[in-house]
Design a protein around this motif. Structure first.
Motif, PDB file in Angstrom:
ATOM      1  N   LEU A   1       0.827  -1.207   0.000  1.00 18.18           N
ATOM      2  CA  LEU A   1       0.000   0.000   0.000  1.00 18.18           C
ATOM      3  C   LEU A   1       0.862   1.257   0.000  1.00 18.18           C
ATOM      4  O   LEU A   1       0.579   2.220  -0.720  1.00 18.18           O
ATOM      5  CB  LEU A   1      -0.935   0.008   1.212  1.00 18.18           C
ATOM      6  CG  LEU A   1      -2.052  -1.029   1.197  1.00 18.18           C
ATOM      7  CD1 LEU A   1      -2.736  -1.073   2.554  1.00 18.18           C
ATOM      8  CD2 LEU A   1      -3.049  -0.747   0.091  1.00 18.18           C
ATOM      9  N   SER A   2       1.912   1.246   0.784  1.00 16.62           N
ATOM     10  CA  SER A   2       2.818   2.398   0.826  1.00 16.62           C
ATOM     11  C   SER A   2       3.551   2.581  -0.491  1.00 16.62           C
ATOM     12  O   SER A   2       3.699   3.697  -0.997  1.00 16.62           O
ATOM     13  CB  SER A   2       3.854   2.233   1.944  1.00 16.62           C
ATOM     14  OG  SER A   2       3.264   2.361   3.188  1.00 16.62           O
ATOM     15  N   ALA A   3       4.023   1.496  -1.042  1.00 16.26           N
ATOM     16  CA  ALA A   3       4.793   1.579  -2.282  1.00 16.26           C
ATOM     17  C   ALA A   3       3.961   2.142  -3.423  1.00 16.26           C
ATOM     18  O   ALA A   3       4.482   2.814  -4.306  1.00 16.26           O
ATOM     19  CB  ALA A   3       5.329   0.204  -2.649  1.00 16.26           C
ATOM     20  N   ALA A   4       2.672   1.888  -3.417  1.00 17.65           N
ATOM     21  CA  ALA A   4       1.812   2.364  -4.489  1.00 17.65           C
ATOM     22  C   ALA A   4       1.743   3.898  -4.542  1.00 17.65           C
ATOM     23  O   ALA A   4       1.359   4.463  -5.560  1.00 17.65           O
ATOM     24  CB  ALA A   4       0.400   1.779  -4.348  1.00 17.65           C
ATOM     25  N   VAL A   5       2.150   4.553  -3.488  1.00 23.44           N
ATOM     26  CA  VAL A   5       2.178   6.021  -3.478  1.00 23.44           C
ATOM     27  C   VAL A   5       3.165   6.538  -4.526  1.00 23.44           C
ATOM     28  O   VAL A   5       2.908   7.527  -5.201  1.00 23.44           O
ATOM     29  CB  VAL A   5       2.564   6.558  -2.084  1.00 23.44           C
ATOM     30  CG1 VAL A   5       2.749   8.059  -2.110  1.00 23.44           C
ATOM     31  CG2 VAL A   5       1.530   6.166  -1.052  1.00 23.44           C
ATOM     32  N   VAL A   6       4.294   5.859  -4.699  1.00 26.24           N
ATOM     33  CA  VAL A   6       5.355   6.362  -5.570  1.00 26.24           C
ATOM     34  C   VAL A   6       5.705   5.442  -6.727  1.00 26.24           C
ATOM     35  O   VAL A   6       6.440   5.797  -7.626  1.00 26.24           O
ATOM     36  CB  VAL A   6       6.649   6.642  -4.780  1.00 26.24           C
ATOM     37  CG1 VAL A   6       6.408   7.763  -3.776  1.00 26.24           C
ATOM     38  CG2 VAL A   6       7.168   5.394  -4.105  1.00 26.24           C
ATOM     39  N   TYR A   7       5.212   4.225  -6.716  1.00 22.40           N
ATOM     40  CA  TYR A   7       5.609   3.233  -7.708  1.00 22.40           C
ATOM     41  C   TYR A   7       4.909   3.476  -9.026  1.00 22.40           C
ATOM     42  O   TYR A   7       3.746   3.828  -9.069  1.00 22.40           O
ATOM     43  CB  TYR A   7       5.257   1.826  -7.187  1.00 22.40           C
ATOM     44  CG  TYR A   7       5.988   0.739  -7.910  1.00 22.40           C
ATOM     45  CD1 TYR A   7       5.351  -0.006  -8.890  1.00 22.40           C
ATOM     46  CD2 TYR A   7       7.294   0.467  -7.608  1.00 22.40           C
ATOM     47  CE1 TYR A   7       6.014  -1.004  -9.548  1.00 22.40           C
ATOM     48  CE2 TYR A   7       7.972  -0.551  -8.265  1.00 22.40           C
ATOM     49  CZ  TYR A   7       7.325  -1.275  -9.248  1.00 22.40           C
ATOM     50  OH  TYR A   7       7.982  -2.265  -9.902  1.00 22.40           O
ATOM     51  N   GLU A   8       5.649   3.295 -10.119  1.00 21.94           N
ATOM     52  CA  GLU A   8       5.042   3.493 -11.446  1.00 21.94           C
ATOM     53  C   GLU A   8       4.750   2.174 -12.089  1.00 21.94           C
ATOM     54  O   GLU A   8       5.474   1.235 -12.020  1.00 21.94           O
ATOM     55  CB  GLU A   8       5.980   4.266 -12.337  1.00 21.94           C
ATOM     56  CG  GLU A   8       6.109   5.697 -11.868  1.00 21.94           C
ATOM     57  CD  GLU A   8       6.986   6.502 -12.818  1.00 21.94           C
ATOM     58  OE1 GLU A   8       8.149   6.662 -12.505  1.00 21.94           O
ATOM     59  OE2 GLU A   8       6.470   6.909 -13.859  1.00 21.94           O
TER      60      GLU A   8
END
Length: 108
Positions: A101-108
Motif C-alpha cells: 500500500l505504501s509503495a503504491a504512493v510512488v511506484y510506477e
C-alpha cells in the motif's frame, strides 16, 4: 546486471533522492509494527492522512493511479526486496500488504 534492470534501479533511486529520506523507507514505512489487522488499518489511515496532507507530492494521488501502482508493485515486489536487502515474505504477511500500500504512493 542487465541494462534494463540497471536503468530501472537508477530511475528508482533517482526518484527516491528527489523525495529525500522519507522515500528511502517508503512513505510511512510499515517495517516496524504492522503485525495485525488493527495495525494494518492504522497504517491505511496514516496513508490517508498523508494523502490529505501531502497528496501533491505523491506519484499516484488518484485512486485509479494508486491501484494500478499497487498491482504493479506487488508484481515487482521480489525485486524491491532484493534492492533494499530485505527478505521477501514467503506467503506474504500483514507487513507485506502494508508495504505494498505504501509503495503504491510512488511506484510506477
Amino acid at each position: 546486471m542487465s541494462p534494463t534492470r540497471f536503468r530501472l534501479i537508477s530511475e528508482w533511486r533517482s526518484r527516491l533522492r528527489k523525495y529525500g529520506v522519507v522515500m528511502m523507507q517508503l512513505p510511512d514505512d510499515p517495517v516496524h509494527g504492522v503485525d495485525s489487522r488493527a495495525a494494518l488499518s492504522d497504517h491505511i489511515r496514516a496513508l490517508r492522512a498523508d494523502l490529505l496532507e501531502r497528496g501533491g507530492e505523491w506519484e499516484n494521488p488518484t485512486l485509479e493511479r494508486y491501484l494500478d501502482a499497487l498491482a504493479s508493485w506487488i508484481d515487482d515486489s521480489p525485486a524491491w526486496h532484493r534492492n533494499f536487502d530485505q527478505e521477501m515474505p514467503a506467503d506474504g504477511d500483514w507487513t507485506f500488504f502494508a508495504r505494498a500500500l505504501s509503495a503504491a504512493v510512488v511506484y510506477e
